[in-house]
Design a protein around this motif. Sequence first.
Motif, PDB file in Angstrom:
ATOM      1  N   VAL C  35       0.827  -1.198   0.000  1.00  0.00           N
ATOM      2  CA  VAL C  35       0.000   0.000   0.000  1.00  0.00           C
ATOM      3  C   VAL C  35       0.868   1.257   0.000  1.00  0.00           C
ATOM      4  O   VAL C  35       1.848   1.345   0.749  1.00  0.00           O
ATOM      5  N   ALA C  36       0.510   2.227  -0.863  1.00  0.00           N
ATOM      6  CA  ALA C  36       1.221   3.497  -0.872  1.00  0.00           C
ATOM      7  C   ALA C  36       0.437   4.525  -0.081  1.00  0.00           C
ATOM      8  O   ALA C  36      -0.793   4.532  -0.099  1.00  0.00           O
ATOM      9  N   VAL C  38       0.250   8.500  -0.012  1.00  0.00           N
ATOM     10  CA  VAL C  38       0.742   9.689  -0.695  1.00  0.00           C
ATOM     11  C   VAL C  38       0.029  10.923  -0.159  1.00  0.00           C
ATOM     12  O   VAL C  38      -1.021  10.835   0.468  1.00  0.00           O
ATOM     13  N   LEU C 196       5.381   8.721  -7.490  1.00  0.00           N
ATOM     14  CA  LEU C 196       4.176   8.004  -7.923  1.00  0.00           C
ATOM     15  C   LEU C 196       4.479   6.951  -8.978  1.00  0.00           C
ATOM     16  O   LEU C 196       3.753   5.963  -9.103  1.00  0.00           O
ATOM     17  N   VAL C 199       5.117   3.982  -7.105  1.00  0.00           N
ATOM     18  CA  VAL C 199       3.852   3.457  -6.601  1.00  0.00           C
ATOM     19  C   VAL C 199       3.173   2.613  -7.685  1.00  0.00           C
ATOM     20  O   VAL C 199       2.683   1.514  -7.424  1.00  0.00           O
ATOM     21  N   CYS C 203       2.705  -0.837  -5.834  1.00  0.00           N
ATOM     22  CA  CYS C 203       1.563  -0.906  -4.931  1.00  0.00           C
ATOM     23  C   CYS C 203       0.241  -1.038  -5.690  1.00  0.00           C
ATOM     24  O   CYS C 203      -0.050  -0.255  -6.589  1.00  0.00           O
ATOM     25  N   ARG C 205      -2.592  -0.727  -4.074  1.00  0.00           N
ATOM     26  CA  ARG C 205      -3.556   0.134  -3.408  1.00  0.00           C
ATOM     27  C   ARG C 205      -2.886   1.423  -2.945  1.00  0.00           C
ATOM     28  O   ARG C 205      -1.711   1.416  -2.572  1.00  0.00           O
ATOM     29  N   THR C 206      -3.611   2.531  -2.957  1.00  0.00           N
ATOM     30  CA  THR C 206      -3.050   3.816  -2.552  1.00  0.00           C
ATOM     31  C   THR C 206      -4.003   4.542  -1.603  1.00  0.00           C
ATOM     32  O   THR C 206      -5.216   4.545  -1.815  1.00  0.00           O
ATOM     33  N   VAL C 208      -4.597   8.371  -0.054  1.00  0.00           N
ATOM     34  CA  VAL C 208      -4.201   9.766  -0.199  1.00  0.00           C
ATOM     35  C   VAL C 208      -4.565  10.496   1.091  1.00  0.00           C
ATOM     36  O   VAL C 208      -5.699  10.416   1.554  1.00  0.00           O
ATOM     37  N   ASP C 217      -8.978   6.244  -0.923  1.00  0.00           N
ATOM     38  CA  ASP C 217      -8.417   4.936  -0.614  1.00  0.00           C
ATOM     39  C   ASP C 217      -8.925   3.986  -1.673  1.00  0.00           C
ATOM     40  O   ASP C 217     -10.124   3.744  -1.759  1.00  0.00           O
ATOM     41  N   THR C 220      -4.562   1.722  -6.981  1.00  0.00           N
ATOM     42  CA  THR C 220      -3.607   2.702  -7.468  1.00  0.00           C
ATOM     43  C   THR C 220      -3.967   3.186  -8.864  1.00  0.00           C
ATOM     44  O   THR C 220      -3.968   4.391  -9.139  1.00  0.00           O
TER      45      THR C 220
END
Lengths: 353, 270, 252
Positions: C35-36, C38, C196, C199, C203, C205-206, C208, C217, C220
């Motif tokens: 998971v990222a 950001v 990014l 990412v 990843c 999933r991200t 923010v 959520d 990505t």
Amino acid sequence: MHMADALISPVVGAAAWAATAGAVGHSSRKLREELDGHRIPLMGVLGAFIFAAQMVNFTIPATGSSGHLGGGLILAALLGPQAAFLTLASVLTVQALFFADGGLLALGCNILNLGFFPCFVAYPFIYRKIAGGHMKRWRITTGALAGAVAGLQLGALGVVLETWLSGISELPLRTFLFLMQPIHLAIGLVEGLATAAVVLFVVKARPEILRETEPATGPALSPRALAAVFLGAAIVLGGGVSYFASVRPDGLEWALSRISGPGAPGSTAGEVHDIAGDLQDRTAVLPDYGFREGGRREPAAATDGTPDGSATGAGKAVSGLVGGLLTLLIAGAAGFFLKRRHNAAARGGPAGS
Amino acid sequence: MGRIERHFQDIGYLDTLAGQDTAVHRLDPRAKLVTTLAFIATVVSFGKYEISSLIPFLFYPLYLLAAGNLPAGYVFRKVLLVSPFAVLVGIFNPLLDQEIHIRIGALALSGGWVSFVSILMRFTLTVGAAMTFVAVTGFNTVCMALERLGAPRFFAIQLLFLYRYLFVLVEEATAMVRARSLRVFNGRGMGLPAYGSLMGHLLLRTLDRAQRIHSAMWCRGFDGSVRVMRPLSFGRREFAFVLGWVAFFAVMRFFNLPSYLGSTLSEFMR
Amino acid sequence: MSHHIVEARDLHFTYPDGTQVLRGITFRITHGESVAIVGANGAGKSTLLLHLNGYLRPVSGELRVGDSPLTRENLRMVRRAVGLVFQDPDDQLFMPTVFDDVAFGPLNLGLPPEEVTKKVEAALQVVGALHLKDRPPYRLSGGEKRAVAIATVLSMSPDILVMDEPTSNLDPRARRTLIELLKGFQHTKIIATHDLDMVMDLCRRTLVIREGRIIADGPTERIMRDGQLLASSNLEIPLGLRGCPVCGEGTG
């Protein structure tokens, strides 16, 4: 103004080491008791900061010269006396090991002069009394100036006394004091200004940093403990000096002979020559190794004037010179040989594998 | 500013030298530390007019130099360059002590000159020994030795941290000084106000860094004591090293080898 | 019991000086996810990361690692299970040599010396830095420092890897090497970053974050195409998703 190994006698060096070891032990124990872990990296990094600080200069108005932060007082203000003392001791150890500033034997003296005085005397008795807990500009400036000057004056006094007690330098006590103290008054003022500038910045930007250390510190060393430290150092020193004087009475004799002049009975140039070599004279592997004029041996003391006496001295000097060169040659050759062998081995190693 | 920067590069270089692998490098650091201290104590215990009997003591630093594969020229230059204090104080001796001490033919030497030369000798020996010792041992290992010899652990660990962050902070300070010097004109901007702010910033950054380091330590289970795995072993080789050298120092302390050699030689030539 | 799950429920955090940093963060990250996190500078990313292993305690809200909430009792276990890699490797590498540094955690866990050595060597092997073992940290390049910093955490056999800006200050090749290394890890990964493109590579999933709250959520792929969302967090659509400015091809 680091003391150097070359200028101190073993007694002074050892006494200072003992005193320093005591102070380091005391501080470490004290800190362990109130240890919250974050001091370890904090002290280490601030020690490195002191190094870095010494590369940043500022110009002193109207003089054309420049100054920088010395360290003792600002560390004490940030860390409290014990932690600051340990940090400074580390800084000085690194300097002794890497920059040959001072030396290993003189390290004790240096930690005493540059660490003990600012942290355990100047900070608690002067800086804190004037500036402690206050955020006022003039109080901080006055405190820093007075503290830095006092710390450095004491430090310089330490250097002078240690040098004088060691007796390697010829500088008379008064002359030396006269040279050192005024110079360090100037250095102290510069250091005080630099310290005040940085503390004032911190007060404005992040006052909580200084406030954090203030209440925790308490009295670093009670006046009585301080007196005990000084007394202890004096006893060690006094004992050491008189011990040395008693095992080597000719040192005293020599001093007396210098006072009474070269013509005085019992003192000839020949005898005067070898104050330290006397021990070996007495242990007598080779009692007298001077030139023998015409093969006839004349005890130096029996001659009535200085020329013959100094002739013996010259004989010693010449044989010393020749022998010295010879020893040097041998040492050099041995080193060269060792190195060659080493290099050969280094070359042979990878080639063989 | 140059001096500290140069010193700083020297530290790096000494570290590289200490990273070599020779028989002396492999010796337990405690053996080297004890021997070096004994060496220095012996050298400074000589009387102040002693020159010739100090010469044999060159053997020790020269031995470390050769056996540790150190560059002689570099070490020699370093010894010559450092710490003018001893020389500054010593230079007064010839002025103050003018009593004639030795005559060699027409040349008369005053006690002051003799003791000055003696100070220079001591200086060369003590500094040379300390430097070669560090160069065959390495700072981190010296710290381990200190701790094992009874220095408080707290102090030893603190030394390690100082040494580690020396490199980081000197770099930061250099960058800041450079940035300042690029914007200083006619000396304006070099004064105390700018200095206070510059150092203040460096200090705050330093404190923040200490905080981050502490959290990094905490995250890996730091509980107040730092553990280092560095098995040291004081074996037969170490004993031989210490005993051998200390015996040599003791003999040279009481027996003036150069004088003996010299007088034997002049005897022989006669 | 699996330690691979991290769950935050309405975390709030305020620094002693009154700065409110986290204002209600809720998410659940499960086993093996990558998971990222950001967001703009100062959005609260680093502060959030310091909560994940209990270094900072939320003012209110709850953090669960594995099946149980984080408490004083299981703090030790959580510290081992969640390996945190700091942004500046100079903060993480504080010991005299690379070996000492990687051994720091295992020694604090009280492992016997032989096992420590084994763990250290294995961790260094994984990041390809075994040959640096005896070097002091200040003698390493940026990429090497980063690799060793990761090894210092791997040697404690964590279940979850948490990283703060792992690719900052790296040259493109070192960055690529690092990304490939991270791709190979089976751990649950949580990465706070501005990079990014990384990412996109790493990843699925991200999250923010903006001003202490999670504003998005999801996958990505979807978030990276939402230019408006990214712009509101001072971010830009990653280069890899923009049309080629020369030939006009691409998915932008």
